[in-house]
Design an enzyme around this catalytic site. Sequence first.
Site, PDB file in Angstrom:
ATOM      1  N   LEU A   1       9.780   7.185  16.614  1.00  0.00           N
ATOM      2  CA  LEU A   1       9.309   7.941  15.452  1.00  0.00           C
ATOM      3  C   LEU A   1       8.016   8.702  15.718  1.00  0.00           C
ATOM      4  O   LEU A   1       7.842   9.809  15.226  1.00  0.00           O
ATOM      5  CB  LEU A   1       9.134   7.013  14.251  1.00  0.00           C
ATOM      6  CG  LEU A   1      10.428   6.358  13.746  1.00  0.00           C
ATOM      7  CD1 LEU A   1      10.177   5.632  12.440  1.00  0.00           C
ATOM      8  CD2 LEU A   1      11.538   7.375  13.550  1.00  0.00           C
TER       9      LEU A   1
ATOM     10  N   LYS B   1       0.834  -1.206   0.000  1.00  0.00           N
ATOM     11  CA  LYS B   1       0.000   0.000   0.000  1.00  0.00           C
ATOM     12  C   LYS B   1       0.868   1.255   0.000  1.00  0.00           C
ATOM     13  O   LYS B   1       0.610   2.207  -0.750  1.00  0.00           O
ATOM     14  CB  LYS B   1      -0.904  -0.009   1.240  1.00  0.00           C
ATOM     15  CG  LYS B   1      -1.640   1.296   1.476  1.00  0.00           C
ATOM     16  CD  LYS B   1      -2.365   1.305   2.800  1.00  0.00           C
ATOM     17  CE  LYS B   1      -1.491   1.694   3.947  1.00  0.00           C
ATOM     18  NZ  LYS B   1      -1.816   2.974   4.576  1.00  0.00           N
ATOM     19  N   ASN B   2       1.918   1.268   0.820  1.00  0.00           N
ATOM     20  CA  ASN B   2       2.731   2.483   0.955  1.00  0.00           C
ATOM     21  C   ASN B   2       3.634   2.736  -0.248  1.00  0.00           C
ATOM     22  O   ASN B   2       4.204   3.816  -0.379  1.00  0.00           O
ATOM     23  CB  ASN B   2       3.553   2.434   2.243  1.00  0.00           C
ATOM     24  CG  ASN B   2       2.683   2.604   3.474  1.00  0.00           C
ATOM     25  OD1 ASN B   2       1.558   3.091   3.380  1.00  0.00           O
ATOM     26  ND2 ASN B   2       3.176   2.183   4.622  1.00  0.00           N
TER      27      ASN B   2
ATOM     28  N   PRO C   1       3.417  16.033  11.110  1.00  0.00           N
ATOM     29  CA  PRO C   1       3.207  17.335  10.467  1.00  0.00           C
ATOM     30  C   PRO C   1       3.624  17.329   9.003  1.00  0.00           C
ATOM     31  O   PRO C   1       4.579  16.664   8.619  1.00  0.00           O
ATOM     32  CB  PRO C   1       4.097  18.284  11.280  1.00  0.00           C
ATOM     33  CG  PRO C   1       5.136  17.407  11.872  1.00  0.00           C
ATOM     34  CD  PRO C   1       4.496  16.067  12.095  1.00  0.00           C
ATOM     35  N   ILE C   2       2.854  18.090   8.202  1.00  0.00           N
ATOM     36  CA  ILE C   2       3.225  18.230   6.788  1.00  0.00           C
ATOM     37  C   ILE C   2       4.061  19.492   6.569  1.00  0.00           C
ATOM     38  O   ILE C   2       4.349  19.850   5.433  1.00  0.00           O
ATOM     39  CB  ILE C   2       1.976  18.241   5.880  1.00  0.00           C
ATOM     40  CG1 ILE C   2       1.039  19.392   6.251  1.00  0.00           C
ATOM     41  CG2 ILE C   2       1.262  16.906   5.928  1.00  0.00           C
ATOM     42  CD1 ILE C   2       0.012  19.679   5.195  1.00  0.00           C
ATOM     43  N   ASP C   3       4.468  20.127   7.676  1.00  0.00           N
ATOM     44  CA  ASP C   3       5.275  21.354   7.552  1.00  0.00           C
ATOM     45  C   ASP C   3       6.512  21.132   6.690  1.00  0.00           C
ATOM     46  O   ASP C   3       6.916  22.019   5.934  1.00  0.00           O
ATOM     47  CB  ASP C   3       5.758  21.835   8.933  1.00  0.00           C
ATOM     48  CG  ASP C   3       4.626  22.068   9.899  1.00  0.00           C
ATOM     49  OD1 ASP C   3       3.478  21.835   9.487  1.00  0.00           O
ATOM     50  OD2 ASP C   3       4.887  22.460  11.040  1.00  0.00           O
ATOM     51  N   LEU C   4       7.137  19.957   6.823  1.00  0.00           N
ATOM     52  CA  LEU C   4       8.373  19.696   6.081  1.00  0.00           C
ATOM     53  C   LEU C   4       8.117  19.717   4.577  1.00  0.00           C
ATOM     54  O   LEU C   4       8.938  20.209   3.802  1.00  0.00           O
ATOM     55  CB  LEU C   4       8.973  18.355   6.504  1.00  0.00           C
ATOM     56  CG  LEU C   4       9.402  18.247   7.979  1.00  0.00           C
ATOM     57  CD1 LEU C   4       9.789  16.819   8.326  1.00  0.00           C
ATOM     58  CD2 LEU C   4      10.555  19.191   8.284  1.00  0.00           C
TER      59      LEU C   4
ATOM     60  N   CYS D   1      -4.765   7.785  10.200  1.00  0.00           N
ATOM     61  CA  CYS D   1      -4.533   7.228  11.541  1.00  0.00           C
ATOM     62  C   CYS D   1      -4.237   8.330  12.551  1.00  0.00           C
ATOM     63  O   CYS D   1      -3.522   9.272  12.252  1.00  0.00           O
ATOM     64  CB  CYS D   1      -3.345   6.272  11.528  1.00  0.00           C
ATOM     65  SG  CYS D   1      -3.647   4.712  10.723  1.00  0.00           S
TER      66      CYS D   1
ATOM     67  N   ASP E   1       5.984   0.551  11.912  1.00  0.00           N
ATOM     68  CA  ASP E   1       4.757  -0.154  11.524  1.00  0.00           C
ATOM     69  C   ASP E   1       4.737  -1.618  11.961  1.00  0.00           C
ATOM     70  O   ASP E   1       3.732  -2.300  11.772  1.00  0.00           O
ATOM     71  CB  ASP E   1       4.555  -0.082  10.001  1.00  0.00           C
ATOM     72  CG  ASP E   1       3.969   1.244   9.555  1.00  0.00           C
ATOM     73  OD1 ASP E   1       3.573   2.048  10.422  1.00  0.00           O
ATOM     74  OD2 ASP E   1       3.885   1.485   8.334  1.00  0.00           O
TER      75      ASP E   1
END
Length: 420
Positions: free
Chosen positions: A329, A22-23, A122-125, A116, A307
């Site tokens: 993580l 999936k990833n 964060p999507i800041d990066l 999830c 995971d």
Amino acid sequence: MDFLRIEGGKTLNGSVPISGAKNAALPLIASTILSKQSVQIDNLPDVQDIKTLLRLLQNLGASYQYEDGLATIDASKLTSTVATYDIVRTMRASILVLGPILAKYGRCEVSLPGGCAIGQRPIDLHLQALEQMGAKITIKAGYVVAEAPNGLKGSTIIFDKITVTGTENIVMAAALAKGTTTIINAAKEPEVVQLCEVLKDAGVQIDGIGSDELIIEGTDREPIEMRAIHVIPDRIEAGTYLCAGAITNSTLSIENVIPHHLDSVLVKLKQMGFPLDVNESNITIHPARTIEPVEIVTSEYPGFPTDMQAQFMALALLANGASIIEERLFENRFMHVSELKRFGANIQLKGNIATVIGPTELWGADVMATDLRASSALVLAGLAAKGTTNVHRIYHLDRGYEKLEEKLNALGANIQRLSE
């Protein structure tokens, strides 16, 4: 709402085919936006996140056909650059359309993502990197609005911390940028490697694939010619089934895998006492004479995957002694602990470290899934427990595992999917 009823205590036997990852599939689907023609992707897993992303592309004006793990996607001419809340809210990976759409069309709006509930992620990066490539980014009414009317420009991006989706987003954006982009502290996961290899196969010059420094020569908004893609096998699904064999003290084989993607997981299984036969595309696990405790620290690939942390916690319940699991993580990834305690688990939490005291006699319980991988840990505990376990809120499982109960039942488990 569906739940799984598990009759525990069954020994498993046989072999299980591992689905596509999936990833890996999600960024590959997003990358079709960069293509000048339709793209075939096969070995797609039949899971909810794949269907969600295909539906998102369709909302943006793409067309697709999808059947039996094969999708033909034409995202070459989108009619909208707005990824709306109603779809994005269910899946974090929706943010993967931001880089390719912005690079190709000069504008993109994406609702802040869902998925999830395991920490901030964060999507800041992603956004800081796109700003370094010349984008103007604002947050308006819950949407990321990104603009680069003259296209993106190559830049040197140094990620403060390793981000898999951030690396993927910037690789796709850089593919159609003007000039050279260098990504320093890039993620090295096999899923990132496959995305880079697919883009390279389509004519994008990418150096450093598989390392933490990627150098990408952009096409200056010229769409690329993508070829047919075969999604790599899911290393997390593979690891989960190995744990299913281990926790039920069974001999079990997994097929269609790339064993070196699982090196860190295999090392820990061996340390716990499980004999393994590894060949080119199959792995067989055998029962342990005694299950030894283990120390695990999660980290980025090629380290031990976050995971797989929950599944190994379930397995550690049966070990002879105290296992230590440190989660480095995500700050909120022990939500399965309280549910495992319902089986009788003895787990002590201190910050980001869990001490699992074994061996524990597990008893069937009613438990609730909190996220994708935690839900698989509850299924594993249910397989090992005496009596009946009901796992509720399994929509988390359906986001990431293809036909989980079917595959386990084929190995000898007794699992029913029922409605509440």
